[in-house]
Scaffold this active site. Structure first.
Site, PDB file in Angstrom:
ATOM      1  N   ARG A 237       0.959  -3.620  -7.169  1.00 15.62           N
ATOM      2  CA  ARG A 237       2.114  -4.059  -6.381  1.00 15.62           C
ATOM      3  C   ARG A 237       3.111  -2.901  -6.335  1.00 15.62           C
ATOM      4  NH1 ARG A 237      -0.523  -7.407  -4.439  1.00 15.62           N
ATOM      5  NH2 ARG A 237      -0.230  -9.650  -4.362  1.00 15.62           N
ATOM      6  N   GLU A 266       7.232  -3.685   2.182  1.00 15.84           N
ATOM      7  CA  GLU A 266       6.093  -3.774   3.109  1.00 15.84           C
ATOM      8  C   GLU A 266       6.459  -4.672   4.274  1.00 15.84           C
ATOM      9  OE1 GLU A 266       2.553  -4.946   0.981  1.00 15.84           O
ATOM     10  OE2 GLU A 266       2.803  -3.378  -0.498  1.00 15.84           O
ATOM     11  N   HIS A 285      -1.697  -1.906   2.893  1.00 19.99           N
ATOM     12  CA  HIS A 285      -2.083  -2.988   1.976  1.00 19.99           C
ATOM     13  C   HIS A 285      -3.426  -3.617   2.398  1.00 19.99           C
ATOM     14  CE1 HIS A 285      -0.329  -6.171  -0.991  1.00 19.99           C
ATOM     15  NE2 HIS A 285      -1.652  -6.193  -1.028  1.00 19.99           N
TER      16      HIS A 285
HETATM   17  C1  8YV Z   1      -3.860  -9.564   0.018  1.00 20.54           C
HETATM   18  C2  8YV Z   1      -3.376  -9.005  -2.429  1.00 20.54           C
HETATM   19  O1  8YV Z   1      -3.748  -8.497   0.856  1.00 20.54           O
HETATM   20  O2  8YV Z   1      -4.665 -10.765  -3.285  1.00 20.54           O
HETATM   21  C3  8YV Z   1      -3.655 -10.094  -3.394  1.00 20.54           C
HETATM   22  O3  8YV Z   1      -2.844 -10.262  -4.311  1.00 20.54           O
HETATM   23  O4  8YV Z   1      -2.487  -8.253  -2.583  1.00 20.54           O
HETATM   24  C4  8YV Z   1      -4.230  -8.860  -1.250  1.00 20.54           C
HETATM   25  O5  8YV Z   1      -5.544  -9.127  -1.547  1.00 20.54           O
HETATM   26  C5  8YV Z   1      -2.603 -10.284   0.244  1.00 20.54           C
HETATM   27  O6  8YV Z   1      -2.303 -11.171  -0.727  1.00 20.54           O
HETATM   28  C6  8YV Z   1      -2.622 -10.972   1.614  1.00 20.54           C
HETATM   29  O7  8YV Z   1      -3.517 -12.055   1.649  1.00 20.54           O
END
Ligand code: 8YV
Length: 325
Positions: A237, A266, A285
């Protein structure tokens, strides 16, 4: 009558139908500042909530008096007020396993892209600059047989260690609260203090989730401890890394390069200095963003919500202690 749920992410048709068999669905495209009042209205009746992104905080939960289960289509849940959910005895479900391999692939992609300057040289080819045999200004640095440090050794860290060890003959170091025997026995990984990892690694891969404890784990002081030839990879993150300090380190040559899939803000703001630094590869991301994995995550989240609302939760619960009551 079927229980009502709020869905705030578009799902593939078959998964939407799977949910419809059990629930009456009120659908939104995300939870945004603009649509929050409408989402709040729908939440008055909702027993379930499923989607990804957006802040699920006390304010939102105060509008959801009937909520019995929440399911996020992600492994990360830093956008949820877990304490508040737990206080209300609402289980929060996530998708911890389906994306592991894909995110580890993305990290390796960033390792290769930064070290071998893949993006930069490909852009030069497209710009018509490949007009004779290439010289040293097109060269990168090796990945194989180097040292790769992993900060945050969970499932993704383990999958990354496997790739680094078997695919690239790398020495793997890791920093984590507990020992990971599997990483040590299967991939020769060595547990070490953060400072030692920073000092010895050619690639420092930061995979930590965002919590109060992990905020700005990597700042000016930590960057100064890295080799000037080292490359920082960020795929957990964004706020785990102090971005201002990282930008300064990249500008001043404290470290060699950075490969980033996550950022403090973001989407990355248009005026971010990261966009104009030649030694940065910035991805939007995409850690888990393949068709197969995103489908798998959505399917897992759908099953998680059905399990939560039918009282059949067996796995993937972030606050499972409330279920045992
Ligand atoms: C996704 C992520 O891009 O699962 C997570 O925590 O950061 C990513 O796999 C995001 O959550 C959008 O679905």
């Amino acid at each position: 009558m079927k229980p009502s749920i709020v869905l705030y992410k578009k799902l593939p048709a078959d998964l939407h139908q799977r949910l419809e068999k059990h629930f009456s669905i009120v659908e939104f495209e995300g939870i945004t500042e603009e649509n929050r009042p409408k989402v709040f209205d729908a939440l008055q009746q909702a027993e379930g909530l499923i989607g990804s992104g957006g802040a699920v905080n006390k304010e939102l939960l105060d509008h959801a008096p009937r909520l019995r289960g929440v399911s996020t289509i992600s492994v990360g849940y830093d956008n949820f007020d877990v304490d508040e959910l737990t206080r209300r005895e609402i289980p929060l479900m996530h998708t911890p396993t389906v994306l592991t391999e894909t995110v580890a692939d993305t990290v390796m992609a960033l390792v290769l892209a930064t070290a071998r300057r893949v993006v930069n040289v490909a852009e030069r080819v497209k710009a018509g600059e490949w007009t004779s045999n290439i010289g040293a200004d097109w060269f990168g640095v090796d990945v194989h047989h180097k040292t790769l440090g992993i900060i945050g050794m969970g499932r993704i860290g383990l999958a990354l260690a496997q790739r680094a060890h078997f695919g690239f003959d790398m020495q793997v170091l890791y920093n984590a609260r507990s020992q990971h025997k599997a990483a040590e026995e299967r991939f020769g990984a060595k547990k070490c203090e953060l400072d030692e990892l920073l000092a010895k690694s050619d690639f420092v891969c930061v995979l930590l989730p965002l919590t109060n404890q992990t905020f700005h784990t990597i700042g000016k002081e930590q960057l100064a401890k890295m080799k000037s030839s080292a490359i920082l990879i960020s795929a957990g993150r964004g706020p785990v890394i102090d971005e201002k300090a990282l930008i300064a380190a990249l500008q001043e040559g404290t470290i060699h390069a950075a490969g980033m899939d996550v950022f403090e803000t973001e989407p990355l703001p248009k005026n971010s200095p990261l966009l104009s630094l030649p030694n940065v590869v910035a991805l939007p991301h995409i850690g888990s963003a393949t068709h197969e994995t995103r489908y798998g995550m959505a399917a897992c989240a759908v099953d998680n919500l059905i399990a939560a609302l039918t009282g059949e939760v067996k796995e993937n619960c972030v606050n499972p202690h409330i279920l045992k009551k």
